[in-house]
Each structure stands twice: as structure tokens, then as C-alpha cells.
Motif scaffolding. Structure first.
Motif, PDB file in Angstrom:
ATOM      1  N   GLN A  62       0.847  -1.184   0.000  1.00  0.00           N
ATOM      2  CA  GLN A  62       0.000   0.000   0.000  1.00  0.00           C
ATOM      3  C   GLN A  62       0.883   1.235   0.000  1.00  0.00           C
ATOM      4  O   GLN A  62       1.662   1.455   0.938  1.00  0.00           O
ATOM      5  CB  GLN A  62      -0.935   0.011   1.210  1.00  0.00           C
ATOM      6  N   ALA A  63       0.750   2.004  -1.065  1.00  0.00           N
ATOM      7  CA  ALA A  63       1.472   3.264  -1.190  1.00  0.00           C
ATOM      8  C   ALA A  63       0.602   4.382  -0.629  1.00  0.00           C
ATOM      9  O   ALA A  63      -0.629   4.250  -0.570  1.00  0.00           O
ATOM     10  CB  ALA A  63       1.810   3.526  -2.648  1.00  0.00           C
ATOM     11  N   PRO A  64       1.214   5.485  -0.230  1.00  0.00           N
ATOM     12  CA  PRO A  64       0.439   6.599   0.331  1.00  0.00           C
ATOM     13  C   PRO A  64      -0.648   7.064  -0.636  1.00  0.00           C
ATOM     14  O   PRO A  64      -0.383   7.293  -1.826  1.00  0.00           O
ATOM     15  CB  PRO A  64       1.493   7.681   0.541  1.00  0.00           C
ATOM     16  N   GLY A  65      -1.856   7.170  -0.128  1.00  0.00           N
ATOM     17  CA  GLY A  65      -2.962   7.651  -0.936  1.00  0.00           C
ATOM     18  C   GLY A  65      -3.534   6.652  -1.908  1.00  0.00           C
ATOM     19  O   GLY A  65      -4.422   6.993  -2.706  1.00  0.00           O
ATOM     20  N   LYS A  66      -3.044   5.415  -1.860  1.00  0.00           N
ATOM     21  CA  LYS A  66      -3.522   4.387  -2.780  1.00  0.00           C
ATOM     22  C   LYS A  66      -4.106   3.214  -2.018  1.00  0.00           C
ATOM     23  O   LYS A  66      -3.835   3.018  -0.838  1.00  0.00           O
ATOM     24  CB  LYS A  66      -2.390   3.914  -3.694  1.00  0.00           C
ATOM     25  N   GLU A  67      -4.897   2.421  -2.729  1.00  0.00           N
ATOM     26  CA  GLU A  67      -5.464   1.223  -2.126  1.00  0.00           C
ATOM     27  C   GLU A  67      -4.403   0.119  -2.033  1.00  0.00           C
ATOM     28  O   GLU A  67      -3.447   0.093  -2.804  1.00  0.00           O
ATOM     29  CB  GLU A  67      -6.657   0.737  -2.957  1.00  0.00           C
ATOM     30  N   ARG A  68      -4.628  -0.780  -1.100  1.00  0.00           N
ATOM     31  CA  ARG A  68      -3.740  -1.929  -0.979  1.00  0.00           C
ATOM     32  C   ARG A  68      -3.897  -2.812  -2.215  1.00  0.00           C
ATOM     33  O   ARG A  68      -5.019  -3.058  -2.671  1.00  0.00           O
ATOM     34  CB  ARG A  68      -4.080  -2.715   0.286  1.00  0.00           C
ATOM     35  N   GLU A  69      -2.780  -3.266  -2.749  1.00  0.00           N
ATOM     36  CA  GLU A  69      -2.828  -4.082  -3.955  1.00  0.00           C
ATOM     37  C   GLU A  69      -2.028  -5.367  -3.767  1.00  0.00           C
ATOM     38  O   GLU A  69      -1.034  -5.397  -3.052  1.00  0.00           O
ATOM     39  CB  GLU A  69      -2.270  -3.309  -5.161  1.00  0.00           C
ATOM     40  N   GLY A  70      -2.485  -6.395  -4.439  1.00  0.00           N
ATOM     41  CA  GLY A  70      -1.778  -7.665  -4.395  1.00  0.00           C
ATOM     42  C   GLY A  70      -0.525  -7.615  -5.242  1.00  0.00           C
ATOM     43  O   GLY A  70      -0.536  -7.099  -6.352  1.00  0.00           O
ATOM     44  N   VAL A  71       0.558  -8.149  -4.701  1.00  0.00           N
ATOM     45  CA  VAL A  71       1.839  -8.144  -5.394  1.00  0.00           C
ATOM     46  C   VAL A  71       2.224  -9.542  -5.864  1.00  0.00           C
ATOM     47  O   VAL A  71       2.585  -9.741  -7.019  1.00  0.00           O
ATOM     48  CB  VAL A  71       2.944  -7.601  -4.460  1.00  0.00           C
ATOM     49  N   SER A  72       2.120 -10.497  -4.966  1.00  0.00           N
ATOM     50  CA  SER A  72       2.558 -11.852  -5.290  1.00  0.00           C
ATOM     51  C   SER A  72       1.944 -12.829  -4.294  1.00  0.00           C
ATOM     52  O   SER A  72       1.570 -12.442  -3.183  1.00  0.00           O
ATOM     53  CB  SER A  72       4.086 -11.943  -5.221  1.00  0.00           C
ATOM     54  N   SER A  73       1.851 -14.075  -4.710  1.00  0.00           N
ATOM     55  CA  SER A  73       1.388 -15.115  -3.786  1.00  0.00           C
ATOM     56  C   SER A  73       1.991 -16.445  -4.182  1.00  0.00           C
ATOM     57  O   SER A  73       2.436 -16.632  -5.321  1.00  0.00           O
ATOM     58  CB  SER A  73      -0.143 -15.204  -3.765  1.00  0.00           C
ATOM     59  N   ILE A  74       1.978 -17.357  -3.210  1.00  0.00           N
ATOM     60  CA  ILE A  74       2.493 -18.698  -3.442  1.00  0.00           C
ATOM     61  C   ILE A  74       1.523 -19.679  -2.809  1.00  0.00           C
ATOM     62  O   ILE A  74       1.047 -19.469  -1.690  1.00  0.00           O
ATOM     63  CB  ILE A  74       3.925 -18.841  -2.863  1.00  0.00           C
ATOM     64  N   SER A  75       1.213 -20.734  -3.546  1.00  0.00           N
ATOM     65  CA  SER A  75       0.254 -21.717  -3.052  1.00  0.00           C
ATOM     66  C   SER A  75       0.871 -22.561  -1.945  1.00  0.00           C
ATOM     67  O   SER A  75       2.100 -22.627  -1.800  1.00  0.00           O
ATOM     68  CB  SER A  75      -0.223 -22.605  -4.191  1.00  0.00           C
ATOM     69  N   SER A  76       0.016 -23.240  -1.207  1.00  0.00           N
ATOM     70  CA  SER A  76       0.492 -24.056  -0.091  1.00  0.00           C
ATOM     71  C   SER A  76       1.405 -25.181  -0.559  1.00  0.00           C
ATOM     72  O   SER A  76       2.320 -25.582   0.151  1.00  0.00           O
ATOM     73  CB  SER A  76      -0.693 -24.623   0.685  1.00  0.00           C
ATOM     74  N   SER A  77       1.179 -25.672  -1.757  1.00  0.00           N
ATOM     75  CA  SER A  77       2.001 -26.757  -2.285  1.00  0.00           C
ATOM     76  C   SER A  77       3.174 -26.255  -3.102  1.00  0.00           C
ATOM     77  O   SER A  77       3.925 -27.057  -3.664  1.00  0.00           O
ATOM     78  CB  SER A  77       1.139 -27.681  -3.145  1.00  0.00           C
ATOM     79  N   ASP A  78       3.317 -24.940  -3.186  1.00  0.00           N
ATOM     80  CA  ASP A  78       4.408 -24.295  -3.923  1.00  0.00           C
ATOM     81  C   ASP A  78       4.359 -24.547  -5.422  1.00  0.00           C
ATOM     82  O   ASP A  78       5.327 -24.267  -6.130  1.00  0.00           O
ATOM     83  CB  ASP A  78       5.787 -24.738  -3.395  1.00  0.00           C
ATOM     84  N   ASP A  79       3.246 -25.074  -5.918  1.00  0.00           N
ATOM     85  CA  ASP A  79       3.193 -25.366  -7.351  1.00  0.00           C
ATOM     86  C   ASP A  79       2.555 -24.245  -8.157  1.00  0.00           C
ATOM     87  O   ASP A  79       2.427 -24.351  -9.379  1.00  0.00           O
ATOM     88  CB  ASP A  79       2.453 -26.681  -7.610  1.00  0.00           C
ATOM     89  N   TYR A  80       2.151 -23.188  -7.470  1.00  0.00           N
ATOM     90  CA  TYR A  80       1.569 -22.055  -8.179  1.00  0.00           C
ATOM     91  C   TYR A  80       2.044 -20.762  -7.527  1.00  0.00           C
ATOM     92  O   TYR A  80       1.998 -20.610  -6.314  1.00  0.00           O
ATOM     93  CB  TYR A  80       0.049 -22.122  -8.133  1.00  0.00           C
ATOM     94  N   THR A  81       2.509 -19.862  -8.368  1.00  0.00           N
ATOM     95  CA  THR A  81       2.861 -18.531  -7.902  1.00  0.00           C
ATOM     96  C   THR A  81       2.166 -17.499  -8.780  1.00  0.00           C
ATOM     97  O   THR A  81       1.897 -17.737  -9.962  1.00  0.00           O
ATOM     98  CB  THR A  81       4.378 -18.291  -7.946  1.00  0.00           C
ATOM     99  N   TYR A  82       1.877 -16.375  -8.175  1.00  0.00           N
ATOM    100  CA  TYR A  82       1.219 -15.274  -8.878  1.00  0.00           C
ATOM    101  C   TYR A  82       2.071 -14.020  -8.703  1.00  0.00           C
ATOM    102  O   TYR A  82       2.636 -13.787  -7.618  1.00  0.00           O
ATOM    103  CB  TYR A  82      -0.174 -15.031  -8.297  1.00  0.00           C
ATOM    104  N   TYR A  83       2.137 -13.245  -9.768  1.00  0.00           N
ATOM    105  CA  TYR A  83       2.808 -11.950  -9.703  1.00  0.00           C
ATOM    106  C   TYR A  83       1.944 -10.908 -10.419  1.00  0.00           C
ATOM    107  O   TYR A  83       1.419 -11.171 -11.512  1.00  0.00           O
ATOM    108  CB  TYR A  83       4.176 -11.999 -10.386  1.00  0.00           C
TER     109      TYR A  83
END
Length: 113
Positions: free
Chosen positions: A39-60
Motif C-alpha cells: 500500500q502506497a500513500p494515498g492508494k489502495e492496498r494491492e496484491g503483489v505476489s502469492s504462493i500456493s500451499s504446495s508451492d506449485d503455483y505462484t502469482y505476480y
């Protein structure tokens, strides 16, 4: 008490690198998908990255693809966000979450010359 704690933020020049850590207390991270948000000043929180529990999927997010890498160390019960080629627009408070309502307190990343 279940907690997530981010660390590794700081001030870095454009083009530099930082590695953020998301460490858990009383929570086994490898059971969960873990996400990084910012979350940057004056902006909404945004998703950056994630990793699945099994580590077989990542998002950017498109804005960080090719520059950021998410990973986890189950022995250390920690998820990392390696951030390279940082830009001024990456300046924000970075948070990690297990997607089920547990958030850390955030760590400030400032990219500036």
C-alpha cells in the motif's frame, strides 16, 4: 497468539534489491497460500505476489513480473519476497497474509535516489 511479522524493508536506490521476509509465530505457513500486498500513500492496498500451499503455483502482479520472486522456507517457517530492479513506484508498505485474516504489521520499502 498467531502472528505474521514482515522484515527486510528499507531505503534503496532505484535499480537496487531487497529481500522481504514474512515469519510466522504459532502458525505453520506451509499449510497456507501466502500473499504479499503493498500500500502506497494515498492508494489502495494491492496484491503483489502469492504462493500456493504446495508451492506449485505462484502469482505476480504485472507491475512486478520478472523483477520479484516469491519463495518459502518451510524449515524456517518463512516466506520471502526477493525484489530486484526496484523502481520508485515500488515504494510502499508491504504486508504478508495467509489469506484467512492474519496480516503482519507491514514493512516500509522506499525506493529513492
Amino acid at each position: 497468539q498467531v502472528q505474521l511479522a514482515e522484515s527486510g524493508g528499507g531505503l534503496v536506490q532505484p535499480g537496487g534489491s531487497l529481500r522481504l521476509s514474512c515469519a510466522a509465530s504459532r502458525l505453520t505457513l506451509d499449510y497456507y497460500s501466502i500473499g504479499w500486498f503493498r500500500q502506497a500513500p494515498g492508494k489502495e492496498r494491492e496484491g503483489v505476489s502469492s504462493i500456493s500451499s504446495s508451492d506449485d503455483y505462484t502469482y505476480y502482479a504485472d507491475s512486478v513480473k520478472g523483477r520479484f520472486t516469491i519463495s518459502r522456507d518451510n524449515v524456517k517457517n518463512t516466506v520471502y519476497l526477493q525484489m530486484n530492479s526496484l523502481k520508485s513506484e515500488d515504494t510502499a508498505v508491504y504486508y504478508c497474509t495467509n489469506g484467512l485474516g492474519i496480516w503482519g504489521q507491514g514493512t516500509q520499502v522506499t525506493v529513492s535516489s
